[in-house]
Design a protein around this motif. Structure first.
Motif, PDB file in Angstrom:
ATOM      1  N   THR A   1       0.834  -1.198   0.000  1.00  0.00           N
ATOM      2  CA  THR A   1       0.000   0.000   0.000  1.00  0.00           C
ATOM      3  C   THR A   1       0.870   1.249   0.000  1.00  0.00           C
ATOM      4  OG1 THR A   1      -0.111   0.015   2.427  1.00  0.00           O
ATOM      5  CG2 THR A   1      -1.860  -1.152   1.227  1.00  0.00           C
ATOM      6  N   ILE A   2       0.337   2.323  -0.554  1.00  0.00           N
ATOM      7  CA  ILE A   2       0.940   3.644  -0.483  1.00  0.00           C
ATOM      8  C   ILE A   2       0.245   4.384   0.658  1.00  0.00           C
ATOM      9  CG2 ILE A   2       1.308   5.835  -1.675  1.00  0.00           C
ATOM     10  CD1 ILE A   2       1.443   4.321  -4.279  1.00  0.00           C
ATOM     11  N   GLN A   3       0.984   4.739   1.684  1.00  0.00           N
ATOM     12  CA  GLN A   3       0.422   5.304   2.906  1.00  0.00           C
ATOM     13  C   GLN A   3       0.336   6.819   2.810  1.00  0.00           C
ATOM     14  OE1 GLN A   3       2.884   3.764   6.089  1.00  0.00           O
ATOM     15  NE2 GLN A   3       1.819   1.801   6.102  1.00  0.00           N
ATOM     16  N   CYS A   4      -0.864   7.337   3.022  1.00  0.00           N
ATOM     17  CA  CYS A   4      -1.129   8.767   2.971  1.00  0.00           C
ATOM     18  C   CYS A   4      -1.971   9.159   4.181  1.00  0.00           C
ATOM     19  CB  CYS A   4      -1.866   9.160   1.686  1.00  0.00           C
ATOM     20  SG  CYS A   4      -1.111   8.535   0.156  1.00  0.00           S
ATOM     21  N   TYR A   5      -2.200  10.441   4.350  1.00  0.00           N
ATOM     22  CA  TYR A   5      -3.108  10.921   5.382  1.00  0.00           C
ATOM     23  C   TYR A   5      -3.814  12.183   4.909  1.00  0.00           C
ATOM     24  CZ  TYR A   5       0.563  14.284   6.735  1.00  0.00           C
ATOM     25  OH  TYR A   5       1.517  15.281   6.739  1.00  0.00           O
ATOM     26  N   ILE A   6      -4.976  12.435   5.489  1.00  0.00           N
ATOM     27  CA  ILE A   6      -5.827  13.563   5.111  1.00  0.00           C
ATOM     28  C   ILE A   6      -5.992  14.478   6.316  1.00  0.00           C
ATOM     29  CG2 ILE A   6      -8.121  14.268   4.299  1.00  0.00           C
ATOM     30  CD1 ILE A   6      -8.353  11.554   2.913  1.00  0.00           C
ATOM     31  N   LYS A   7      -5.765  15.766   6.100  1.00  0.00           N
ATOM     32  CA  LYS A   7      -6.006  16.788   7.116  1.00  0.00           C
ATOM     33  C   LYS A   7      -7.285  17.541   6.764  1.00  0.00           C
ATOM     34  CE  LYS A   7      -1.384  17.809   8.951  1.00  0.00           C
ATOM     35  NZ  LYS A   7      -0.343  18.865   9.129  1.00  0.00           N
ATOM     36  N   ARG A   8      -8.177  17.640   7.752  1.00  0.00           N
ATOM     37  CA  ARG A   8      -9.454  18.329   7.535  1.00  0.00           C
ATOM     38  C   ARG A   8      -9.446  19.677   8.244  1.00  0.00           C
ATOM     39  NH1 ARG A   8     -14.694  15.481   9.992  1.00  0.00           N
ATOM     40  NH2 ARG A   8     -13.379  15.735  11.853  1.00  0.00           N
ATOM     41  N   ASP A   9      -9.971  20.705   7.572  1.00  0.00           N
ATOM     42  CA  ASP A   9     -10.135  22.030   8.154  1.00  0.00           C
ATOM     43  C   ASP A   9     -11.621  22.363   8.119  1.00  0.00           C
ATOM     44  OD1 ASP A   9     -10.197  24.706   8.881  1.00  0.00           O
ATOM     45  OD2 ASP A   9      -8.328  25.199   7.831  1.00  0.00           O
TER      46      ASP A   9
ATOM     47  N   THR B   1      -6.054   8.635   8.155  1.00  0.00           N
ATOM     48  CA  THR B   1      -5.113   7.920   7.290  1.00  0.00           C
ATOM     49  C   THR B   1      -5.840   7.375   6.075  1.00  0.00           C
ATOM     50  OG1 THR B   1      -5.421   5.862   8.540  1.00  0.00           O
ATOM     51  CG2 THR B   1      -3.578   7.296   9.172  1.00  0.00           C
ATOM     52  N   MET B   2      -5.129   7.308   4.963  1.00  0.00           N
ATOM     53  CA  MET B   2      -5.654   6.752   3.717  1.00  0.00           C
ATOM     54  C   MET B   2      -4.562   5.916   3.071  1.00  0.00           C
ATOM     55  SD  MET B   2      -6.896   8.588   0.176  1.00  0.00           S
ATOM     56  CE  MET B   2      -5.324   8.323  -0.659  1.00  0.00           C
ATOM     57  N   ASP B   3      -4.750   4.612   3.031  1.00  0.00           N
ATOM     58  CA  ASP B   3      -3.798   3.688   2.426  1.00  0.00           C
ATOM     59  C   ASP B   3      -4.465   3.014   1.234  1.00  0.00           C
ATOM     60  OD1 ASP B   3      -2.266   4.408   4.600  1.00  0.00           O
ATOM     61  OD2 ASP B   3      -2.634   2.552   5.711  1.00  0.00           O
ATOM     62  N   TYR B   4      -3.841   3.107   0.079  1.00  0.00           N
ATOM     63  CA  TYR B   4      -4.439   2.521  -1.126  1.00  0.00           C
ATOM     64  C   TYR B   4      -3.385   1.730  -1.883  1.00  0.00           C
ATOM     65  CZ  TYR B   4      -2.110   5.891  -4.208  1.00  0.00           C
ATOM     66  OH  TYR B   4      -1.174   6.609  -4.905  1.00  0.00           O
ATOM     67  N   ARG B   5      -3.840   0.918  -2.806  1.00  0.00           N
ATOM     68  CA  ARG B   5      -2.980   0.087  -3.630  1.00  0.00           C
ATOM     69  C   ARG B   5      -3.631  -0.120  -4.987  1.00  0.00           C
ATOM     70  NH1 ARG B   5      -1.607  -5.216  -1.372  1.00  0.00           N
ATOM     71  NH2 ARG B   5      -1.151  -5.712  -3.537  1.00  0.00           N
ATOM     72  N   TYR B   6      -2.921  -0.830  -5.866  1.00  0.00           N
ATOM     73  CA  TYR B   6      -3.440  -1.190  -7.173  1.00  0.00           C
ATOM     74  C   TYR B   6      -4.777  -1.917  -7.019  1.00  0.00           C
ATOM     75  CZ  TYR B   6      -3.737  -3.731 -11.620  1.00  0.00           C
ATOM     76  OH  TYR B   6      -4.163  -4.244 -12.818  1.00  0.00           O
ATOM     77  N   PRO B   7      -5.771  -1.621  -7.886  1.00  0.00           N
ATOM     78  CA  PRO B   7      -5.743  -0.815  -9.112  1.00  0.00           C
ATOM     79  C   PRO B   7      -6.235   0.628  -8.939  1.00  0.00           C
ATOM     80  CG  PRO B   7      -7.744  -2.118  -9.095  1.00  0.00           C
ATOM     81  CD  PRO B   7      -7.016  -2.426  -7.804  1.00  0.00           C
ATOM     82  N   LEU B   8      -6.465   1.086  -7.706  1.00  0.00           N
ATOM     83  CA  LEU B   8      -6.924   2.453  -7.502  1.00  0.00           C
ATOM     84  C   LEU B   8      -5.765   3.431  -7.641  1.00  0.00           C
ATOM     85  CD1 LEU B   8      -9.392   2.268  -4.462  1.00  0.00           C
ATOM     86  CD2 LEU B   8      -9.940   2.386  -6.894  1.00  0.00           C
ATOM     87  N   SER B   9      -6.086   4.656  -8.067  1.00  0.00           N
ATOM     88  CA  SER B   9      -5.127   5.751  -8.094  1.00  0.00           C
ATOM     89  C   SER B   9      -5.342   6.634  -6.875  1.00  0.00           C
ATOM     90  CB  SER B   9      -5.285   6.574  -9.381  1.00  0.00           C
ATOM     91  OG  SER B   9      -6.552   7.228  -9.401  1.00  0.00           O
ATOM     92  N   ALA B  10      -4.412   7.547  -6.632  1.00  0.00           N
ATOM     93  CA  ALA B  10      -4.547   8.455  -5.494  1.00  0.00           C
ATOM     94  C   ALA B  10      -5.764   9.342  -5.650  1.00  0.00           C
ATOM     95  CB  ALA B  10      -3.275   9.304  -5.366  1.00  0.00           C
ATOM     96  N   PHE B  11      -6.049   9.787  -6.860  1.00  0.00           N
ATOM     97  CA  PHE B  11      -7.234  10.618  -7.111  1.00  0.00           C
ATOM     98  C   PHE B  11      -8.516   9.861  -6.811  1.00  0.00           C
ATOM     99  CE2 PHE B  11     -10.475  11.495 -10.415  1.00  0.00           C
ATOM    100  CZ  PHE B  11     -10.925  12.726  -9.946  1.00  0.00           C
ATOM    101  N   GLN B  12      -8.622   8.630  -7.283  1.00  0.00           N
ATOM    102  CA  GLN B  12      -9.824   7.837  -7.041  1.00  0.00           C
ATOM    103  C   GLN B  12      -9.985   7.507  -5.569  1.00  0.00           C
ATOM    104  OE1 GLN B  12      -8.796   4.633  -9.658  1.00  0.00           O
ATOM    105  NE2 GLN B  12      -9.780   5.540 -11.447  1.00  0.00           N
ATOM    106  N   ALA B  13      -8.899   7.140  -4.904  1.00  0.00           N
ATOM    107  CA  ALA B  13      -8.963   6.810  -3.477  1.00  0.00           C
ATOM    108  C   ALA B  13      -9.346   8.031  -2.648  1.00  0.00           C
ATOM    109  CB  ALA B  13      -7.622   6.247  -3.011  1.00  0.00           C
ATOM    110  N   PHE B  14      -8.797   9.177  -2.981  1.00  0.00           N
ATOM    111  CA  PHE B  14      -9.108  10.420  -2.263  1.00  0.00           C
ATOM    112  C   PHE B  14     -10.584  10.775  -2.420  1.00  0.00           C
ATOM    113  CE2 PHE B  14      -8.496  15.245  -2.077  1.00  0.00           C
ATOM    114  CZ  PHE B  14      -8.561  15.272  -0.698  1.00  0.00           C
ATOM    115  N   ALA B  15     -11.118  10.632  -3.632  1.00  0.00           N
ATOM    116  CA  ALA B  15     -12.535  10.940  -3.869  1.00  0.00           C
ATOM    117  C   ALA B  15     -13.444   9.992  -3.092  1.00  0.00           C
ATOM    118  CB  ALA B  15     -12.838  10.874  -5.367  1.00  0.00           C
TER     119      ALA B  15
END
Length: 441
Positions: A127-135, A414-428
């Motif tokens: 997985t590609i490990q990311c995180y989201i900050k909310r304001d 946190t947002m962790d995604y992998r193939y076949p999703l892209s970062a744009f699709q996972a974020f949405a």
């Protein structure tokens, strides 16, 4: 000379060249007409490009250039040092071509390097490990790449994408951009959006680029067709390409429990999870080219289209039914889109709550937390039996968690995604979980 010194020298030379061209335009634009100034500006730009192409760095032998970029790619494997690889691609055309040849996409190497990586599938191996900050005060959301997962709450990660929430009369929109501050559809960094229905139970993801995968989706029936084809432009406007549907099941009985969701990825075939499968038509450019004609066509299209039918229950039922149907002709099986569903949690008697194993990436219980896996398809052939003395076979692709999202702080997720999703699709998809869903809880 070290590789970092080479990159620094190239970048400084490129910057001084840009400043020199800028000074030439300022000193030569006095007492000139607008047309003459535009022509001279264009000639200055051409001269600057010619100087770059004829510089000592642009004329490096291909073998030496390949060796320089190859070693730099291997040594600068993580951000922020990976910015030197991006700097190499900005030197000139020959360096850019060499970088495209050497730097692999996220699916192969698991690294996010160029902006186009936001719309390319994630890693196959992990997985590609990311995180989201909310304001909450600004109604904005920012996606970052994790640089140090152990210090998630105090780190400054690599910025990837941003989104802004806008509440309208009949729907909610999330505009997605590559700029952390200028988040609007009029911005040149706008790459897509997420739109919901009034209840927040159905969502559609729109992309600025069309998908090269023609999913097996039935055309709208009579009940959902409120306009004829003559009333709309035959060419879809930029930013209005439907690539995914997200549905949250209604909680009619009002029982407490986790949300149940389904995602129909119309731009990803279900065969992408099979051995040898792939996602067709991966983009090479993140932002499509816009023309004045497309801009006017987009305006006329948005005014003539009746969007009240986009979220009709009958239309969503048709799409889900077609995507999950087993009675599909052999000629159409390759066009079945990928369907994702949330992984069912288990009830923990001691904690008296629903639990999922996030492997330490989620620390706070929330109804927004979820894990998505592929909906099981009937196997085309039974798997071969394991030979004696060999290890257990790898986990099937359909059983792997493709996307997981969870809360770790007051406004941190946190947002962790992998193939076949892209970062744009996972974020949405994760943005859809932020919406209040009174009918589902």
């Amino acid at each position: 000379m070290s590789f970092r010194s080479i990159v620094r020298d190239v970048r400084d030379g490129f910057g001084s060249l840009s400043r020199r061209g800028f000074d030439v335009r300022l000193s030569g634009n006095h007492n000139r007409g607008k047309s003459q100034g535009s022509v001279n500006d264009l000639s200055d730009n051409n001269q600057a490009a010619l100087v770059i192409q004829n510089s000592r760095w642009a004329n490096l032998p291909p073998e030496l250039l390949f060796d320089v970029i190859k070693r730099l790619e291997e040594s600068e494997s993580s951000w922020p040092a990976r910015k030197h690889v991006v700097a190499c691609a900005a030197v000139c055309r020959s360096w850019r071509s060499m970088c495209k040849e050497i730097v692999r996409n996220p699916e192969s190497c698991g690294k996010l390097t160029f902006p186009v990586s936001m719309k390319q599938p994630g890693s196959r191996d992990g997985t590609i490990q990311c995180y989201i900050k909310r304001d909450k005060s600004k109604l904005t959301y920012h996606l970052f790449l994790c640089l140090n997962p152990a210090a998630l709450l105090v780190e400054n990660g690599k910025f990837l994408l941003s989104a802004k929430r806008t509440r309208r009369t009949t729907c909610t929109e999330y505009v997605i951009s590559m700029d952390p501050d200028n988040i609007s559809r009029s911005s040149s960094t706008y790459i897509g959006k997420l739109r919901s229905n009034f209840l927040g139970t159905k969502f559609i993801i729109y992309d600025t680029q069309p998908s090269n995968f023609n999913a097996h989706i039935p055309p709208p029936g009579r009940s959902s067709r409120r306009f004829t084809s003559k009333k709309v432009s035959p060419k879809m406007p930029s930013g209005s390409y439907n690539i995914a549907h997200i549905t949250y099941e209604l909680n009619v009985l009002g029982t407490r429990g986790p949300r149940r969701m389904n995602c129909i990825m119309q731009s990803i075939p279900s065969s992408s999870l099979e051995p040898g499968g792939s996602v067709p038509g991966q983009p090479e450019l993140l932002l499509p080219s816009h023309t004045l004609e497309d801009s006017f066509r987009s305006i006329s299209f948005s005014k003539s289209l009746d969007r009240s039918t986009e979220f009709s229950s009958s239309r969503f039922s048709e799409i889900i039914g077609a995507a999950t149907s087993t009675n599909v002709p052999d000629s159409e099986k390759s066009k079945i889109p990928l369907v994702l569903k949330n992984k069912a949690p288990r009830w923990h008697e001691q904690l008296q709550c629903w639990c999922l194993n996030f492997r330490g990436r989620v620390t706070i219980a929330s109804v927004k937390n979820f894990q998505l896996i592929a909906a099981r398809q009937p196997p085309s052939a039974p798997p071969p039996p394991a030979a004696a003395g060999t290890s257990q076979p790898a986990q099937p692709e359909h059983d792997k968690v493709i996307l997981q999202f969870g809360k770790v702080g007051k406004d941190m997720f946190t947002m962790d995604y992998r193939y076949p999703l892209s970062a744009f699709q996972a974020f949405a998809i994760c943005l859809s979980s932020f919406d209040t869903k009174l009918a589902c809880e």
